[in-house]
Design a protein around this motif. Structure first.
Motif, PDB file in Angstrom:
ATOM      1  N   VAL A  39       0.813  -1.209   0.000  1.00 22.10           N
ATOM      2  CA  VAL A  39       0.000   0.000   0.000  1.00 22.10           C
ATOM      3  C   VAL A  39       0.851   1.265   0.000  1.00 22.10           C
ATOM      4  O   VAL A  39       0.314   2.371  -0.024  1.00 22.10           O
ATOM      5  CB  VAL A  39      -0.994   0.019   1.193  1.00 22.10           C
ATOM      6  N   LYS A  40       2.165   1.115   0.035  1.00 28.86           N
ATOM      7  CA  LYS A  40       3.090   2.248  -0.078  1.00 28.86           C
ATOM      8  C   LYS A  40       4.043   1.952  -1.224  1.00 28.86           C
ATOM      9  O   LYS A  40       4.550   0.841  -1.347  1.00 28.86           O
ATOM     10  CB  LYS A  40       3.878   2.444   1.213  1.00 28.86           C
ATOM     11  N   PRO A  41       4.321   2.947  -2.078  1.00 32.49           N
ATOM     12  CA  PRO A  41       5.205   2.702  -3.224  1.00 32.49           C
ATOM     13  C   PRO A  41       6.638   2.422  -2.800  1.00 32.49           C
ATOM     14  O   PRO A  41       7.046   2.737  -1.686  1.00 32.49           O
ATOM     15  CB  PRO A  41       5.113   3.999  -4.031  1.00 32.49           C
ATOM     16  N   GLY A  42       7.361   1.820  -3.722  1.00 32.95           N
ATOM     17  CA  GLY A  42       8.777   1.569  -3.512  1.00 32.95           C
ATOM     18  C   GLY A  42       9.129   0.111  -3.627  1.00 32.95           C
ATOM     19  O   GLY A  42       8.272  -0.767  -3.556  1.00 32.95           O
ATOM     20  N   ALA A  43      10.408  -0.141  -3.799  1.00 28.25           N
ATOM     21  CA  ALA A  43      10.907  -1.509  -3.870  1.00 28.25           C
ATOM     22  C   ALA A  43      10.870  -2.131  -2.479  1.00 28.25           C
ATOM     23  O   ALA A  43      10.950  -1.431  -1.467  1.00 28.25           O
ATOM     24  CB  ALA A  43      12.335  -1.515  -4.413  1.00 28.25           C
ATOM     25  N   TYR A  44      10.769  -3.440  -2.425  1.00 26.40           N
ATOM     26  CA  TYR A  44      10.716  -4.131  -1.135  1.00 26.40           C
ATOM     27  C   TYR A  44      12.008  -3.920  -0.361  1.00 26.40           C
ATOM     28  O   TYR A  44      13.107  -4.031  -0.901  1.00 26.40           O
ATOM     29  CB  TYR A  44      10.468  -5.628  -1.337  1.00 26.40           C
ATOM     30  N   ALA A  45      11.858  -3.620   0.913  1.00 28.81           N
ATOM     31  CA  ALA A  45      12.991  -3.517   1.838  1.00 28.81           C
ATOM     32  C   ALA A  45      12.673  -4.397   3.042  1.00 28.81           C
ATOM     33  O   ALA A  45      11.506  -4.581   3.389  1.00 28.81           O
ATOM     34  CB  ALA A  45      13.188  -2.068   2.269  1.00 28.81           C
ATOM     35  N   PRO A  46      13.680  -4.965   3.691  1.00 33.30           N
ATOM     36  CA  PRO A  46      13.431  -5.892   4.802  1.00 33.30           C
ATOM     37  C   PRO A  46      12.487  -5.357   5.885  1.00 33.30           C
ATOM     38  O   PRO A  46      11.704  -6.105   6.449  1.00 33.30           O
ATOM     39  CB  PRO A  46      14.821  -6.155   5.369  1.00 33.30           C
ATOM     40  N   GLY A  47      12.477  -4.086   6.188  1.00 32.63           N
ATOM     41  CA  GLY A  47      11.605  -3.543   7.224  1.00 32.63           C
ATOM     42  C   GLY A  47      10.171  -3.330   6.793  1.00 32.63           C
ATOM     43  O   GLY A  47       9.312  -3.002   7.619  1.00 32.63           O
ATOM     44  N   ASP A  48       9.871  -3.512   5.512  1.00 28.82           N
ATOM     45  CA  ASP A  48       8.522  -3.247   4.998  1.00 28.82           C
ATOM     46  C   ASP A  48       7.438  -4.088   5.662  1.00 28.82           C
ATOM     47  O   ASP A  48       6.304  -3.650   5.790  1.00 28.82           O
ATOM     48  CB  ASP A  48       8.463  -3.467   3.490  1.00 28.82           C
ATOM     49  N   ALA A  49       7.762  -5.286   6.079  1.00 26.65           N
ATOM     50  CA  ALA A  49       6.764  -6.147   6.699  1.00 26.65           C
ATOM     51  C   ALA A  49       6.270  -5.567   8.023  1.00 26.65           C
ATOM     52  O   ALA A  49       5.202  -5.932   8.497  1.00 26.65           O
ATOM     53  CB  ALA A  49       7.339  -7.544   6.923  1.00 26.65           C
ATOM     54  N   ARG A  50       7.008  -4.630   8.607  1.00 27.59           N
ATOM     55  CA  ARG A  50       6.637  -4.067   9.901  1.00 27.59           C
ATOM     56  C   ARG A  50       6.372  -2.563   9.867  1.00 27.59           C
ATOM     57  O   ARG A  50       5.967  -1.992  10.862  1.00 27.59           O
ATOM     58  CB  ARG A  50       7.757  -4.342  10.914  1.00 27.59           C
ATOM     59  N   ASN A  51       6.617  -1.891   8.757  1.00 30.15           N
ATOM     60  CA  ASN A  51       6.513  -0.426   8.751  1.00 30.15           C
ATOM     61  C   ASN A  51       5.259   0.124   8.056  1.00 30.15           C
ATOM     62  O   ASN A  51       5.195   1.308   7.763  1.00 30.15           O
ATOM     63  CB  ASN A  51       7.771   0.193   8.133  1.00 30.15           C
TER      64      ASN A  51
END
Length: 97
Positions: A39-51
């Motif tokens: 639901v937020k743009p951008g490439a996947y980053a490891p913290g995305d699952a929690r941010n």
């Protein structure tokens, strides 16, 4: 992605076994948990699952822009599991009487 057990089929008034379960994951036991949709743009980053970059719900705009990729406008190229997006012209207009 919920498992398709007897109760699942009964809730929908479908014949048992009419639709097989997804084999790879058993929801919500996915790598992202229950929040499957970006639901937020951008490439996947490891913290995305929690941010907050992923959520359990996404509207059509988020699905189309952040969770899919374009294949073709030719319906003959569609495959099982592909998503089709339609734009309803009359929803974007203001009607005057």
């Amino acid at each position: 992605m919920h498992g398709h057990d007897e109760a699942w089929f009964q809730e929908r008034n479908w014949a048992a076994g009419a639709l097989p379960s997804v084999g790879k994951y058993g929801y919500p036991g996915t790598p992202l948990g229950a929040a499957l949709f970006r639901v937020k743009p951008g490439a996947y980053a490891p913290g995305d699952a929690r941010n907050g970059a992923f959520a359990e719900f996404a509207d059509a705009k988020m699905l189309k822009s952040l969770n899919t990729f374009f294949v073709s406008r030719d319906i003959r190229q569609a495959r099982p599991g592909d998503l089709l997006f339609y734009f309803q012209l009359e929803q974007g207009r203001r009607f005057t009487r």
